[in-house]
Scaffold this active site. Structure first.
Site, PDB file in Angstrom:
ATOM      1  N   LYS A 153       1.160  -1.079   0.128  1.00 57.01           N
ATOM      2  CA  LYS A 153      -0.211   0.083  -0.536  1.00 57.01           C
ATOM      3  C   LYS A 153       0.886   0.914   0.108  1.00 57.01           C
ATOM      4  O   LYS A 153       1.705   1.284  -0.330  1.00 57.01           O
ATOM      5  CB  LYS A 153      -1.393  -0.439   1.079  1.00 57.01           C
ATOM      6  CG  LYS A 153      -1.539  -1.458   0.961  1.00 57.01           C
ATOM      7  CD  LYS A 153      -2.968  -1.178   2.245  1.00 57.01           C
ATOM      8  CE  LYS A 153      -2.045  -2.146   3.446  1.00 57.01           C
ATOM      9  NZ  LYS A 153      -3.086  -3.172   4.026  1.00 57.01           N
ATOM     10  N   ASP A 189      -5.435  -7.977   9.521  1.00 61.66           N
ATOM     11  CA  ASP A 189      -6.577  -7.394   9.497  1.00 61.66           C
ATOM     12  C   ASP A 189      -7.433  -7.896   9.020  1.00 61.66           C
ATOM     13  O   ASP A 189      -8.444  -8.498   9.708  1.00 61.66           O
ATOM     14  CB  ASP A 189      -6.495  -6.165   8.837  1.00 61.66           C
ATOM     15  CG  ASP A 189      -5.793  -6.326   7.025  1.00 61.66           C
ATOM     16  OD1 ASP A 189      -5.680  -6.820   6.779  1.00 61.66           O
ATOM     17  OD2 ASP A 189      -5.978  -4.778   7.065  1.00 61.66           O
TER      18      ASP A 189
HETATM   19  C1  BGC Z   1      -1.540  -6.542   2.625  1.00 60.15           C
HETATM   20  C2  BGC Z   1      -2.210  -7.380   3.773  1.00 60.15           C
HETATM   21  C3  BGC Z   1      -3.347  -6.582   4.350  1.00 60.15           C
HETATM   22  C4  BGC Z   1      -4.081  -6.050   2.743  1.00 60.15           C
HETATM   23  C5  BGC Z   1      -5.673  -5.665   3.252  1.00 60.15           C
HETATM   24  C6  BGC Z   1      -1.921  -6.049   2.036  1.00 60.15           C
HETATM   25  O1  BGC Z   1      -1.763  -4.906   0.737  1.00 60.15           O
HETATM   26  O2  BGC Z   1       0.220  -6.612   2.439  1.00 60.15           O
HETATM   27  O3  BGC Z   1      -1.648  -7.580   4.930  1.00 60.15           O
HETATM   28  O4  BGC Z   1      -4.366  -7.876   4.990  1.00 60.15           O
HETATM   29  O5  BGC Z   1      -3.405  -5.608   2.427  1.00 60.15           O
HETATM   30  O6  BGC Z   1      -5.493  -4.272   4.137  1.00 60.15           O
END
Ligand code: BGC
Length: 464
Positions: A153, A189
């Protein structure tokens, strides 16, 4: 002409089935003792061996990092009323520079927010257990030892990848020296979402997030998790399905726009599946399509406004708003400084619909893989199960959830799935994980990695 832009995003049911079949193979690679190192879908053990049974209770602190906001929470779980109460919570903004700064700054900030929260809620004297929802891929060695594999992200703080996040948090708290925390449980999460729904509905064995990022977890048979000792029981596996396609296996369905979004992201080459699906990227895909169509004189009389020409300015929430009604579309196009006609507004709606639908269908294909796997694991002709879901895309888009649900029914006809939108999975779910982790029977560990030759045969089980 418009069709030539739209059609590469339209995936047939056969293609979705193919995507689901490819993911099925990747789940096996991720679970394998030797193949997991190179697996794009990481299938991470979470050390959560049970969903709640309703006897959990106590007071907990929770931290939530990695969604839309950073939050600190005080949560109480009541056994008698079978209730998880959010006592208080506080949002703490994380400025953009900090998301790209040093890890030390980030963890100092987290420790400060937690300290301020404890101070203002008169909790400083207590040593409460803490559930840390940290929504990034982590190699979890124990419930309180969790190594960040990579940022995803918008985050990219230096000096954290490869380190134990619990340790970094404890060090930051130690640097302050004015408060203590009890035992820590690390929670993805998706796991928090599954666990918070699991308190209400004990058949909830999958957690799914479609928000800024996307991911899912589910309860897997321990005997299939080759890296964990033991044969009996189940463990929740954080699939990290966002990484699906990182080995190129989805290249045939990527559009030129997906390739561009990946190239200009802060983590090019990784989390390819996530970049076709989640809120961090959907707006940008739409923007790139609109720009190209405008350049080809199919929209806005060939005139690109400054806003439309700027990366990141077409927000994912515009997609939901535009699809919600033509009036919204007109308003947003005006705000973006575009000279639009009614036909333009309808075409923009069509583009939004096409791209959000693709996202919903790809999620459906991935979810179908998981439910089909659970059904096969248990050798059931028919599976009835519940999926806990959260995330802004799933919650806020007007038709996303219904499209996803319809498509899963087609792709997993022998499964009857109830979808439960989680009530604050990252906060209450973290408390739930912390509570369940305190049950004595939940100790287990990751097997030592042997240097053995890569022997993928053991992973090639189930011939379906
Ligand atoms: C992460 C995950 C997370 C998901 C939703 C992804 O970019 O790698 O660990 O659960 O985003 O937040």
């Amino acid at each position: 002409l418009t069709v030539s832009f739209i059609s590469p995003f339209q995936l047939s049911p056969e293609t979705l089935q193919e995507v689901s079949a490819r993911l099925r193979k990747d789940l096996l690679r991720g679970l394998g003792k030797h193949s997991h190192h190179k697996a794009p879908v990481k299938m991470l053990p979470t050390f959560v061996r049970a969903t709640p049974d309703g006897t959990e209770k106590g007071d907990f602190l929770a931290l939530d990092l990695g969604g839309t906001n950073f939050r600190v929470l005080h949560v109480r779980v009541e056994e008698e009323a079978q209730k998880v109460l959010k006592m208080d919570s506080q949002i703490c903004a994380i400025p953009q520079e900090m998301m790209l700064g040093t890890g030390e700054q980030l963890f100092d900030h987290i420790a400060t927010c937690l300290g301020d929260f404890l101070e203002s809620h008169n909790l400083k004297g207590q040593t409460l257990p803490l559930g840390f929802t940290f929504s990034f891929p982590c190699e979890q060695l124990e419930i309180d030892k969790s190594i960040l594999i990579r940022w995803t992200k918008g985050f990219n703080c230096s000096g954290v990848e490869g380190k134990d996040v619990v340790q970094l948090l404890k060090e930051a708290i130690h640097r302050r020296g004015d408060y203590h925390i009890g035992s820590v449980a690390m929670v993805n999460d998706t796991v928090g979402t599954m666990m918070s729904c699991g308190y209400k509905d004990q058949s909830c064995e999958i957690g799914m997030i479609i928000g800024t990022g996307t991911n899912a977890c589910y309860m897997e048979e321990i005997k299939n998790v080759k890296r964990i000792e033991g044969e009996d029981g189940r463990m929740c596996i954080n699939t990290e399905w966002g990484g699906f396609g990182d080995d190129g296996c989805l290249d045939d369905i990527l559009t030129e726009f997906d390739v561009e979004v990946d190239k200009t992201s802060i983590n090019p080459g990784v989390h390819i599946f996530e970049k076709m699906i989640s809120g961090m990227y959907l707006g940008e895909i739409v923007r790139l399509v609109l720009v190209k169509m405008t350049k080809d004189k199919l929209l806005f009389k060939g005139q690109i406004s400054e806003a439309l020409g700027t990366r990141g300015l077409f927000e994912t929430k515009f997609i939901s708003e535009i699809e919600d009604g033509l009036e919204n579309a007109k308003k947003i196009l005006t705000e973006l400084g575009l000279d639009w006609s009614l036909v333009d507004a309808s075409v923009v709606r069509l583009v939004c619909d096409t791209i959000s639908s693709r996202s919903a269908y790809l999620c459906a294909a991935a979810l179908a893989t998981l439910v089909n796997r659970i059904r096969n694991n248990r050798k059931l002709g028919h599976l009835k199960t519940t999926v806990g879901v959260d995330g802004t895309v799933y919650r806020k888009h007007p038709t996303f959830s219904s499209k996803l649900q319809k498509a899963v029914r087609l792709l997993a006809p022998q499964c009857d799935i109830t979808f439960l939108v989680s009530e604050d999975g990252s906060g209450k779910g973290a408390a739930m994980v912390t509570a369940v982790a305190q049950r004595p029977a939940h100790q287990s560990r990751l097997l030592e990695e042997s240097d053995g030759e890569d022997n993928e045969e053991e992973e090639e089980e189930e011939g379906q």
